[in-house]
Design an enzyme around this catalytic site. Sequence first.
Site, PDB file in Angstrom:
ATOM      1  CE  LYS A  80      -4.573   1.088   0.605  1.00  0.00           C
ATOM      2  NZ  LYS A  80      -5.853   0.112   0.135  1.00  0.00           N
ATOM      3  N   GLY A 179     -23.595   4.503   5.498  1.00  0.00           N
ATOM      4  CA  GLY A 179     -22.625   5.053   4.371  1.00  0.00           C
ATOM      5  C   GLY A 179     -22.990   4.352   2.835  1.00  0.00           C
ATOM      6  CB  VAL A 180     -25.970   5.294   0.907  1.00  0.00           C
ATOM      7  CG1 VAL A 180     -26.471   4.162   1.738  1.00  0.00           C
ATOM      8  CG2 VAL A 180     -26.036   6.799   1.282  1.00  0.00           C
ATOM      9  N   GLY A 181     -22.307   5.722   0.026  1.00  0.00           N
ATOM     10  CA  GLY A 181     -21.561   6.110  -1.153  1.00  0.00           C
ATOM     11  C   GLY A 181     -21.254   5.291  -2.425  1.00  0.00           C
ATOM     12  CG  ASN A 182     -17.935   5.808  -5.049  1.00  0.00           C
ATOM     13  OD1 ASN A 182     -19.037   6.441  -5.794  1.00  0.00           O
ATOM     14  ND2 ASN A 182     -16.704   6.480  -5.014  1.00  0.00           N
ATOM     15  CB  VAL A 183     -18.983   0.311  -1.689  1.00  0.00           C
ATOM     16  CG1 VAL A 183     -19.387  -1.060  -1.585  1.00  0.00           C
ATOM     17  CG2 VAL A 183     -17.401   0.443  -2.429  1.00  0.00           C
TER      18      VAL A 183
HETATM   19  P1  NAI Z   1     -17.118   6.841  -0.500  1.00  0.00           P
HETATM   20  O1  NAI Z   1     -16.461   7.869   0.085  1.00  0.00           O
HETATM   21  O2  NAI Z   1     -17.493   6.799  -1.914  1.00  0.00           O
HETATM   22  O3  NAI Z   1     -18.481   6.626   0.330  1.00  0.00           O
HETATM   23  C1  NAI Z   1     -18.362   6.550   1.752  1.00  0.00           C
HETATM   24  C2  NAI Z   1     -19.891   7.238   2.316  1.00  0.00           C
HETATM   25  O4  NAI Z   1     -19.687   7.194   3.715  1.00  0.00           O
HETATM   26  C3  NAI Z   1     -19.789   8.445   1.873  1.00  0.00           C
HETATM   27  O5  NAI Z   1     -21.084   8.837   1.370  1.00  0.00           O
HETATM   28  C4  NAI Z   1     -19.628   9.536   3.151  1.00  0.00           C
HETATM   29  O6  NAI Z   1     -20.505  10.589   3.087  1.00  0.00           O
HETATM   30  C5  NAI Z   1     -20.290   8.478   4.158  1.00  0.00           C
HETATM   31  N1  NAI Z   1     -19.837   8.743   5.598  1.00  0.00           N
HETATM   32  C6  NAI Z   1     -18.545   9.207   5.901  1.00  0.00           C
HETATM   33  N2  NAI Z   1     -18.479   9.355   7.526  1.00  0.00           N
HETATM   34  C7  NAI Z   1     -19.822   8.874   7.589  1.00  0.00           C
HETATM   35  C8  NAI Z   1     -20.647   8.484   9.176  1.00  0.00           C
HETATM   36  N3  NAI Z   1     -20.050   8.777  10.254  1.00  0.00           N
HETATM   37  N4  NAI Z   1     -21.944   7.952   8.878  1.00  0.00           N
HETATM   38  C9  NAI Z   1     -22.583   7.381   7.777  1.00  0.00           C
HETATM   39  N5  NAI Z   1     -21.944   7.688   6.633  1.00  0.00           N
HETATM   40  C10 NAI Z   1     -20.666   8.404   6.502  1.00  0.00           C
HETATM   41  O7  NAI Z   1     -16.324   5.355  -0.215  1.00  0.00           O
HETATM   42  P2  NAI Z   1     -16.559   3.967  -0.877  1.00  0.00           P
HETATM   43  O8  NAI Z   1     -15.701   3.739  -2.034  1.00  0.00           O
HETATM   44  O9  NAI Z   1     -17.913   3.764  -1.036  1.00  0.00           O
HETATM   45  O10 NAI Z   1     -15.782   3.112   0.344  1.00  0.00           O
HETATM   46  C11 NAI Z   1     -16.775   2.772   1.433  1.00  0.00           C
HETATM   47  C12 NAI Z   1     -15.660   1.690   2.270  1.00  0.00           C
HETATM   48  O11 NAI Z   1     -15.493   0.813   1.845  1.00  0.00           O
HETATM   49  C13 NAI Z   1     -14.559   2.720   2.831  1.00  0.00           C
HETATM   50  O12 NAI Z   1     -14.084   2.234   4.244  1.00  0.00           O
HETATM   51  C14 NAI Z   1     -13.455   1.948   1.880  1.00  0.00           C
HETATM   52  O13 NAI Z   1     -12.095   1.852   2.557  1.00  0.00           O
HETATM   53  C15 NAI Z   1     -14.181   0.547   1.740  1.00  0.00           C
HETATM   54  N6  NAI Z   1     -13.711  -0.164   0.580  1.00  0.00           N
HETATM   55  C16 NAI Z   1     -13.911   0.358  -0.816  1.00  0.00           C
HETATM   56  C17 NAI Z   1     -13.655  -0.434  -1.915  1.00  0.00           C
HETATM   57  C18 NAI Z   1     -13.966   0.282  -3.285  1.00  0.00           C
HETATM   58  O14 NAI Z   1     -14.133  -0.340  -4.313  1.00  0.00           O
HETATM   59  N7  NAI Z   1     -14.494   1.550  -3.396  1.00  0.00           N
HETATM   60  C19 NAI Z   1     -13.003  -1.487  -1.973  1.00  0.00           C
HETATM   61  C20 NAI Z   1     -12.751  -2.127  -0.462  1.00  0.00           C
HETATM   62  C21 NAI Z   1     -13.063  -1.216   0.589  1.00  0.00           C
END
Ligand code: NAI
Length: 360
Positions: A80, A179-183
């Site tokens: 990493k 957390g309803v972001g990308n994943v």
């Molecule tokens: P992202 O940044 O798109 O989504 C995260 C979401 O969580 C955001 O919408 C943010 O506003 C929300 N958030 C932040 N703090 C919060 C809280 N206290 N309570 C509720 N919601 C909150 O990130 P992504 O890509 O969706 O990743 C999510 C998790 O999955 C991260 O921990 C990441 O490390 C892990 N992950 C992601 C991968 C990927 O392919 N994107 C692969 C493996 C792990």
Amino acid sequence: MVVFAHPAYAGHEQVIFARDELSDLRAIIAVHNTQRGPALGGCRMWDYATEEEALTDVLRLSEGMTYKNALAGLAFGGGKAVILGDARRDKSAALLRSFARQVQTLSGRYYTAEDVGIGPADVDTMAEASDFIVGRSGAGGSGDPSLWTAYGVFLALREAVRERLGRGDLQGITVVVQGVGNVGGKLCQYLHEAGARLWISDADANRLQAVQERTGANVVALGEEWTVAADVLAPCALGGVLNDESIPRLRVSVVCGAANNQLAEARHGRDLHERGILYAPDYLVNAGGVINVSAEVGGSYDEERVRQGVEGIADTARELFALAARRGLPTSVVVAELVQERLNATAAPTPKPNSWAAAL
Ligand code: NAI
């Protein structure tokens, strides 16, 4: 700053501290283990309060990648990188290329990709200066990893429900998604289509509203996710959420989500087990993204192979749950044994680039 005696240093093969005054690059690359093949893991850009914090983060993350890649059956080891700085303020094309040149000096011992603070466009910029960048958006690139991460989490969640609730489908199953972001957003879509009922939270009101409109989910206030009586909790935002405060409040049968490092400490895996909660280990279920980017190495990205790899997550989850049940042990303990087995096993053949072979 302590380096070799750092508690997270153990097991690492190589750690590089990279500095370039012209682009103001400060980065650390950690290669944890190359037993199964070249190290593979994303590059994070974060405004760490101290250099020590950055070192701790990169060491923990690189070790985690060794476990994730081994469990996913990939012929890659764990590594990493972190770039120290605020991604919105300090990121520039010169800085990204300077970082990529550092990756290039490793001659294929380490492949990097996107992570927090580093997006697809940044990956493309890095690829201008290094042959060892994956997750590119253009031709031959593997595109958005979160699609595959969400699919893998969904499949594992279905297995966990089958194991703990004896249900072969998700119709009417209740799931809290933090957390309803990308994943998390894409996971909600899969769950909605499978007939699950959703409770969602997010710090970003726009994202929350968009997913709510698409799936008819109920909204949970931030910090209240732990108190909802539901079948499944899917942490998809932050690490460390399974801790002394949250675990006693949980009213779910299964925890299965995408966030990295969900257990605040290893002992919390045992706490979940003692409360009768089935924990699907994060580094098993969220491997879809790395399975996807790994398929870019060697220049022959094949989506069907990626699909099969991600569907393998469900097989491993089933194997893990059955083994843990038979032995009456927490999944978090048994999964570590599975990882060790896979690390000891001969690595599957991989398309190693010439420069990697030459470096051996
Ligand atoms: P992202 O940044 O798109 O989504 C995260 C979401 O969580 C955001 O919408 C943010 O506003 C929300 N958030 C932040 N703090 C919060 C809280 N206290 N309570 C509720 N919601 C909150 O990130 P992504 O890509 O969706 O990743 C999510 C998790 O999955 C991260 O921990 C990441 O490390 C892990 N992950 C992601 C991968 C990927 O392919 N994107 C692969 C493996 C792990």
